[in-house]
Each structure stands twice: as structure tokens, then as C-alpha cells.
Design an enzyme around this catalytic site. Structure first.
Site, PDB file in Angstrom:
ATOM      1  N   ASP A   1       0.801  -1.345   0.070  1.00 54.47           N
ATOM      2  CA  ASP A   1       0.194  -0.035  -0.056  1.00 54.47           C
ATOM      3  C   ASP A   1       0.752   1.180   0.035  1.00 54.47           C
ATOM      4  O   ASP A   1       0.525   2.369   0.419  1.00 54.47           O
ATOM      5  CB  ASP A   1      -1.061   0.115   1.154  1.00 54.47           C
TER       6      ASP A   1
ATOM      7  N   ASP B   1      -7.116  -4.123  -5.266  1.00 54.67           N
ATOM      8  CA  ASP B   1      -6.849  -2.570  -4.849  1.00 54.67           C
ATOM      9  C   ASP B   1      -5.254  -2.235  -5.197  1.00 54.67           C
ATOM     10  O   ASP B   1      -5.118  -0.937  -5.192  1.00 54.67           O
ATOM     11  CB  ASP B   1      -6.911  -2.638  -3.259  1.00 54.67           C
TER      12      ASP B   1
HETATM   13  N1  GLY Z   1      -7.400  -1.399   0.388  1.00 54.84           N
HETATM   14  C1  GLY Z   1      -8.168  -1.818   1.369  1.00 54.84           C
HETATM   15  C2  GLY Z   1      -9.609  -1.405   1.207  1.00 54.84           C
HETATM   16  O1  GLY Z   1     -10.190  -0.816   0.200  1.00 54.84           O
HETATM   17  O2  GLY Z   1     -10.281  -1.760   2.123  1.00 54.84           O
END
Ligand code: GLY
Length: 417
Positions: A124, A181
Site C-alpha cells: 500500500d 486494490d
Molecule cells: N485496500 C483496502 C480497502 O479498500 O479496504
């Protein structure tokens, strides 16, 4: 939010009057085609400035805001995936207002966030470092302060790339999980190549996006949440969900991440395959029979149809996810500048409808309430019983970004500066 909304056609009378534009990209959207006024957009951004100052008053020095739940603020440390959104929101609002206090508040948080450039334990880093330091560099031009941080972070991110799988690993556990994601962390890499002159970051981003296009998507252009790979040969060992209603469902935020990711990849590469893909994903979202009229999706597109046996059916058939809507709005604004004719108009006016809806009750909080967050009614993860019907820092970030993008359209500028 657990009530079904009455049908609303916020912009329908205006939409029929729209004249399809034949202009060339990236200036497809002329002022004539825009249905939200500068006054409307500026009012929402001014309110956002007011709210973020309420929020700022409550944020401890060494923490980042995450949500507001049961009358209490919830903060995170810098290693939590959402840590970049608050400084990023401050920076967008500094860009809007020129208010130096917002820049100083952002810099305070950047100073505690910097250490995450060494974090190799998460995929992330794009959310964490690009939404924050990327915006800081864009707005201040201070390469001496921010270039090294961004490139060290990008170097950390690409340690998670496996050339056999041809994708960046998302999480620990599972076998080699890649989640949709992760498309959102690729802009960090394309920008790192521009910043460094080294194409390796961009090459990884392109390969990851191509792998995801083939393996994450179903024939209807909905996305799985998690594809679990065998890292020895790149084969798929599981098609799963973590935050959706069931493995074959269409988790709303995941669909929004994918849309945004492929629009961004077209902008970054000029590869028409990404544009066409994004258009298909947009069609899946906008034409979905379970999409509410205000275009604020249920937390999962399949939630309204959950059978009584589902662990989520009793309570969670009608929960909306404002964060997914905000991400969609920002992506659709950009997509509308790449696509001509009726489709481009549909993307633009869908984004306008979302922004109108989010900018009013029940989604927009009264100023001074909601812990200083702007939007209500997002969903973190229903399967984890976490952050349900609450504000979320990333819902506010993408809402502000969408408003800023729209403002650039009103100014006749490309939406991404
Ligand atoms: N990347 C985690 C979410 O979208 O909850």
C-alpha cells in the site's frame, strides 16, 4: 446506511439536454457540457476546509485520522494503509484555498510518515506515500525534500514484485495474494520512473496491470477481490474475496479501485487497451441492476440479492459505501476526458450525480459534526465487522480529489495537474 433511498434523478432533466461532444482529448469536456457550477464546487471545497480544521484539532501529533465511530475518533499509526490520505487531503485543500495553515498541518504529518519509505511489508505504499508526498512534490516543487523519499519508497514497493507471477504481492499469508486494490499503487511506480529516469518501476506497473486485467476480471468485467497465485509457476490457486460478500460477488470498492486504476494506467501509458478496459468496467458499474439511482453503490453489488443463508443477509443488504462512490466519481471525471460522444457524457454526468449526492444529506455531515470528517456512510469491511456506516479518511480524500478534478474541468485544464 441501512435504509433504501427513494429513487432520485438528480440531474435527469439536465442530462437530456446534453449535446454530445466531438472534441478531441484531453479537452473533451467543455464548459458547456459541465452541469455543476463553480459556486457549487467551491462551496463544497470551502466546507471541506472548515471540516478538516475541525478534524485537525483532534489529531494527536504522532497519529493519523482513520474514522469516527460511536462518537470517538479512531486514529492509526503511520504503517496503516490509510496513513497518506489525511496529509493528501490537506494538500488538495491547500491547493484549493492557498491557506498556509493546511500546508503546515500536512508537513507535520509528512514528517512522521517519512519512515514508511523503508516499509517492505505492505503493497500500500502508493496510497501511503504517493497520495501524500506525491501531492507535496506536485504542489511545492521541492525535489530536494521529497524526491528521495518517493524513490526510496518505490524501491521498497518493487521488492514485493515476483517476475514469475508478474505481479506485486499484496498481503502476507495466503499463498501469493494479489488484490484488485493494488492497481491503486501503480501510479506511484509510473511517477517514480518519471522522477528517476529509470523505467524499471513503470515496467513493473505495466506488467502488474496486464496480469490483473487477465486474471482478476470475469467476462462481465467485474473483478474478484483476491487472486491467490503459486509463486513457483504463476498459476492461480484461488479466486477469493476478503471484503466482499462471497468469492464470486462484486465488492463495490474493489470495482471502483479497478476502474480508477485502469483510467490512470491509460493516462500514464497511452495504451488504448487500458482505456477500453476502463470503459468496460465503467459499463459494468453504471449499468448494474443493483446500482442505486444516486450512484452510491451498496458495499457489494451482490448484497441486495444475498440469500438468507448468507452471514451478511440479515443486516447488510442495503448498506451503501460512499467511499466507493467517491473513488468512482474521481475516476469517471478523468475517464470522461478520454472518451468521446455519449459515453464520455455519461461518465461526466454520472460523476456529477455522485458529487451532488455526496454533497448533501444524508452523506455529507453537518459542519462541526462527524469528528471533522466530511462524508458519512462508508464501509470498511463487513466480513471483518469493521468500520460499517462510518466516515473513512479515504472517502473524504477521493471526494476532495473529485471536486478538485471537476474544478480543473471548469477552468479548462487537464484534470490531473
Ligand atoms: N485496500 C483496502 C480497502 O479498500 O479496504
Amino acid at each position: 446506511m441501512m435504509i433504501a433511498f427513494a429513487k432520485r434523478f438528480l440531474l435527469a432533466p439536465l442530462m437530456v439536454a446534453v449535446v454530445a461532444s466531438a472534441c478531441q482529448n484531453p479537452a473533451h469536456n467543455t464548459n458547456d457540457n459541465l452541469q455543476l457550477s463553480l459556486e457549487f464546487v467551491d462551496k463544497q471545497l470551502a466546507d471541506a476546509v472548515t471540516q478538516i480544521k475541525v478534524l485537525a484539532d483532534s489529531v494527536p501529533t504522532d497519529r493519523l485520522p482513520r474514522t469516527f465511530q460511536g462518537d470517538s475518533s479512531v486514529f492509526s499509526n503511520t504503517s496503516w494503509w490509510t496513513s497518506g490520505f489525511y496529509p493528501g487531503s490537506l494538500l488538495y485543500l491547500y491547493e484549493y484555498s492557498g491557506d498556509e495553515e493546511l500546508l503546515e498541518l500536512a508537513k507535520d504529518k509528512l514528517s512522521i510518515l517519512e519512515k514508511e519509505k523503508y516499509n517492505k511489508g505492505t503493497h500500500d505504499l502508493g496510497f501511503m506515500l504517493y497520495c501524500s508526498f506525491g501531492n507535496a512534490l506536485r504542489l511545492t516543487g521541492d525535489t530536494a525534500a521529497y524526491r528521495e523519499i518517493l524513490l526510496t519508497g518505490a524501491e521498497s514497493l518493487i521488492t514485493r514484485y515476483n517476475p514469475t507471477v508478474k505481479a506485486i504481492r499484496s498481503w502476507e499469508g495466503w499463498t501469493y495474494p494479489v488484490i484488485i486494490d493494488n492497481m491503486m499503487n501503480l501510479e506511484f511506480l509510473t511517477q517514480a520512473s518519471k522522477l528517476s529516469g529509470d523505467s524499471k518501476y513503470r515496467d513493473i506497473a505495466v506488467t502488474h496491470a496486464n496480469t490483473t486485467m487477465v486474471n482478476h476480471y470475469r467476462p462481465d468485467y467485474s473483478s474478484y477481490h483476491v487472486i491467490d497465485y503459486n509463486p513457483e509457476d504463476g498459476s492461480i490457486v484461488g479466486r477469493k474475496t476478503a471484503q466482499g460478500a462471497f468469492d464470486e460477488s462484486a465488492w463495490a470498492r474493489g470495482q471502483a479501485w479497478g476502474l480508477y486504476g485502469y483510467v490512470m494506467m491509460f493516462r500514464e501509458t497511452g495504451d488504448k487497451a487500458y482505456l477500453e478496459f476502463a470503459e468496460h468496467v465503467a459499463a459494468f458499474l453504471l449499468n448494474h441492476p443493483n446500482m442505486p439511482d444516486d450512484l452510491v453503490p451498496y458495499w457489494d453489488f451482490d448484497a441486495p440479492g444475498l440469500s438468507a443463508e448468507s452471514p451478511y443477509a440479515a443486516h447488510y443488504k442495503t448498506n451503501r459505501d460512499a467511499s466507493a462512490a467517491a473513488i468512482m466519481a474521481s475516476a469517471l471525471i478523468e475517464l470522461s476526458t478520454f472518451t468521446e460522444g455519449a459515453e464520455g457524457d455519461e461518465y461526466l454526468h454520472s460523476a456529477e450525480r455522485i458529487l451532488e449526492g455526496l454533497s448533501a444529506a444524508p452523506y455529507k455531515a453537518e459542519l462541526g459534526t462527524n469528528g471533522g470528517f466530511i462524508l458519512k456512510y462508508s464501509v470498511g469491511s463487513i466480513p471483518h465487522n469493521s468500520e460499517i456506516d462510518v466516515p473513512l479518511t479515504y472517502a473524504d480524500y477521493y471526494y476532495i480529489e473529485a471536486l478538485m478534478r471537476y474544478r480543473r474541468l471548469l477552468d479548462g485544464k487537464p484534470v490531473v495537474g
